[in-house]
Design a protein around this motif. Structure first.
Motif: not given
Length: 308
Positions: A54, A140-143, A145-146, A149-150
């Protein structure tokens, strides 16, 4: 010590982590129902491989699996499993950087935690796939609410600790991402109000400069109920902080008229700073050394000192 290039010297600061392992409290070994020690290690390597794939997809350097950070993660996972909660806090009210520091660590740390539970029970044979699913769900989170991931994709990370504990009905995982760029001399972790805190250290890599040292203050934490822990979300440093600057050259000063309090030898990367608690109050003081490395500024330490 002559500083090295990070691409060839990540292993240098690992020696410090090994010395800290003896400071960790001793806990009973968790009995995995069906997975052997070898299978657990293989699963850790698999998750590490996913993390580095990743990171590589975004042009980031890989992280190394760290035994000390894994021990810290294991302790938290065991508590979450035993008391049935998922949180960045533990029952004593300690946040990740506090738990890492109390165990003897000095590096900056960022944590991911996740869990899965079922009243009908978890199939032990599916534990490896569930661990993978929990990790991939975070990646696989999306902004906006990520945050997990960050955390995985922070460029400054050099190491990671991994842990996953489970029983018949519940599985907990923890990922402790570490940024190891500073070697810090032993520092008193408990002092009396009015005493001085002295931090001395050395920057480990080339293309690195010390920016500032933040001293964050917060009261001693209070115990948390399981219900409250299961309702917690993101964590962070407190708002109450003191920013310390490097000493200026003779004849110069900062806009507020001060001349700085951090001694830095730019040739060797060694630094030192005296921090007084005389005007402070009882609580936890977290020392955060901010550095500039390869064009980025980020925290390189999370050292908690109890002042009573």
């Amino acid at each position: 010590m002559k500083r090295k290039n990070i691409r060839f010297a990540l292993y240098l600061s690992f020696l410090f982590a090994l010395t800290c392992l003896n400071q960790l409290p001793v806990y009973s070994t968790f009995a995995y129902p069906t997975l052997s020690t070898n299978q657990i290690n293989q699963l850790k390597q698999h998750i590490l491989s996913l993390i580095n794939q990743e990171r590589a997809s975004f042009g980031l350097r890989p992280v190394e699996l760290d035994d000390f950070a894994s021990k810290v993660a294991e302790r938290h996972c065991q508590e979450m499993l035993d008391y049935e909660f998922t949180s960045h806090w533990n029952q004593a009210g300690l946040k990740p950087y506090m738990r890492y520091s109390y165990a003897g660590g000095v590096d900056a740390v960022m944590e991911n935690v996740a869990g899965k539970w079922s009243n009908s029970g978890l199939d032990p044979a599916r534990i490896p796939s569930i661990v993978e699913q929990l990790h991939l769900a975070m990646f696989n989170e999306y902004p906006p609410n990520d945050s997990h991931r960050r955390t995985i994709l922070q460029p400054q990370h050099t190491h990671v600790g991994l842990a996953f504990f489970f029983n018949q009905n519940r599985l907990q995982i923890a990922e402790e991402f570490v940024a190891r760029y500073v070697d810090v001399e032993p520092i008193a972790r408990k002092i009396k109000l009015g005493e001085d805190i002295v931090i001395k250290g050395e920057l480990l890599f080339e293309a690195t400069e010390l920016h500032t040292i933040d001293v964050f203050y917060e009261p001693f934490p209070e115990k948390m109920t399981i219900d409250f822990l299961n309702r917690t979300t993101q964590y962070g440093f407190p708002k109450d902080r003191l920013v310390l600057h490097t000493k200026t050259a003779d004849g110069y000063s900062y806009p507020d008229g001060t001349t700085g309090s951090i001694e830095v030898d730019k040739e060797t990367g060694k630094f030192s700073c005296l921090i007084s608690s005389k005007e402070g109050k009882p609580g936890i003081y977290t020392l955060v050394v901010w550095i500039n490395h390869e064009g980025r500024k980020f925290p390189a330490t999370n050292i908690c000192v109890e002042v009573k």
